[in-house]
Design an enzyme around this catalytic site. Structure first.
Site, PDB file in Angstrom:
ATOM      1  N   GLY A 132      27.750  50.522  78.749  1.00  0.00           N
ATOM      2  CA  GLY A 132      26.085  50.751  78.668  1.00  0.00           C
ATOM      3  C   GLY A 132      26.179  52.300  79.532  1.00  0.00           C
ATOM      4  O   GLY A 132      26.858  52.710  80.372  1.00  0.00           O
ATOM      5  N   CYS A 133      25.215  53.479  78.701  1.00  0.00           N
ATOM      6  CA  CYS A 133      24.756  54.299  79.777  1.00  0.00           C
ATOM      7  C   CYS A 133      23.960  54.793  81.153  1.00  0.00           C
ATOM      8  O   CYS A 133      25.271  55.278  82.159  1.00  0.00           O
ATOM      9  CB  CYS A 133      23.657  55.223  79.184  1.00  0.00           C
ATOM     10  N   TYR A 134      23.346  53.479  81.622  1.00  0.00           N
ATOM     11  CA  TYR A 134      22.924  53.627  83.050  1.00  0.00           C
ATOM     12  C   TYR A 134      23.978  53.190  83.549  1.00  0.00           C
ATOM     13  O   TYR A 134      24.703  53.231  84.548  1.00  0.00           O
ATOM     14  CB  TYR A 134      21.533  52.420  83.302  1.00  0.00           C
TER      15      TYR A 134
END
Length: 316
Positions: free
Chosen positions: A128-130
């Protein structure tokens, strides 16, 4: 491409993006077209939900990339597995398999040997990006004993609206959305399991994401009371540990300590790149530090990471 047999020796690898029409899928397709290292085979738009047609695309591919909702990604994995010995390798960009047994986490710079593990894996989960930003900050400190596994961690982050899916993108581009908002305040954001697992945390962190009125770009910040950490390290000590961990990394870099003197950082500087930069800000008088990971949520946070993993998996 109508020929759907597997490529012969010396031919370029074939890749099928299941979910090519979404934001991440389009970003991956654009990058692959620009690189010219693989042949991307595409399904007719009217057959995107046709299981038999998708199975034949999978049969023709050396690797499939899943850019689907979680349930659909799980179904796609089962569909690929039904091919038996003809099943392609799988790179899943959804949340469905990021902490699942039998899947390799697709963050090559995360740990020593991770890139090699990705290269040899049959099933890779794109991060995931976060989570990419959070793990990039947390894991080196935990591995070096600077941050206890049970430390009460709080993570704040802001992303461009392109990370929120089609409806959020439409709302912002039609000026129906607020300029800034916090969300995920039920404290069970979908990235938390992978942050905890690969950040090596024994205690659930508090994670507060937010979205701003800009298309792409991301900042993930980790505030720390240094005197509460073992040995009361300085901000310079944290910087040194992070710099040592990412020395020589292709897509992750730790900014020089003197850059922190400006005392500010903006979210859009790495847009349209596949890089992630880490910054360490500190105040010795108060014994405090803030660590910040900056990335493009559509680059190293999504499509760029997928292409990096694809290149490792296919050796291109």
């Amino acid at each position: 491409m109508s020929d759907q047999t597997h490529p012969t020796a010396g031919a370029r690898p074939r890749v099928f993006i299941d979910g090519e029409a979404g934001t991440t899928g389009l970003g991956i397709r654009t990058r692959l077209d620009e690189l010219g290292l693989v042949d991307v085979i595409s399904i007719a738009p009217e057959k995107r939900k046709d299981a038999d047609a998708r199975r034949e695309m999978m049969r023709a591919a050396d690797l499939i990339i899943l850019c689907l909702p979680d349930d659909a990604a799980r179904e796609a994995v089962s569909l690929a597995a039904s091919l038996g010995d003809e099943a392609p390798r799988v790179l899943d960009a959804s949340t469905a398999h990021r902490v699942s047994e039998g899947w390799t986490y697709g963050f090559p710079e995360m740990a020593e040997g991770q890139a090699e593990a990705i290269a040899g894996a049959s099933h890779v989960a794109n991060p995931g990006c976060y989570a990419t930003g959070a793990i990039a900050l947390l894991r080196p400190l935990v591995e070096r004993g600077l941050l206890p596994v049970d430390f009460p961690v709080a993570i704040n982050a802001v992303s461009g609206y392109s990370g929120g899916g089609r409806s959020m993108i439409e709302d912002y581009e039609a000026a129906r959305a607020p300029a800034f908002e916090l969300y995920g305040l039920g404290l069970k954001h979908k990235h938390l399991p992978e942050i905890r697992a690969y950040g090596l945390l024994a205690r659930q962190p508090i994670f507060v994401p937010s979205v701003g009125n800009f298309r792409q770009g991301m900042l993930v910040s980790l505030p720390l009371f240094l005197r509460d950490l073992p040995g009361a390290p300085s901000a310079a000590d944290l910087h040194a540990a992070l710099a040592a961990h990412y020395e020589g990394a292709r897509n992750v870099a730790v900014a020089p300590q003197e850059e922190a003197d400006a005392g500010r950082i903006e979210a859009l500087a790495l847009n349209d790149t596949d890089r992630l930069d880490i910054h360490v800000f500190g105040n010795a008088e108060h014994g405090q530090a803030v660590l910040v990971a900056r990335l493009d949520n559509l680059g190293k946070g999504a499509s760029g990471a997928a292409v990096q993993n694809l290149r490792l998996m296919l050796g291109v």
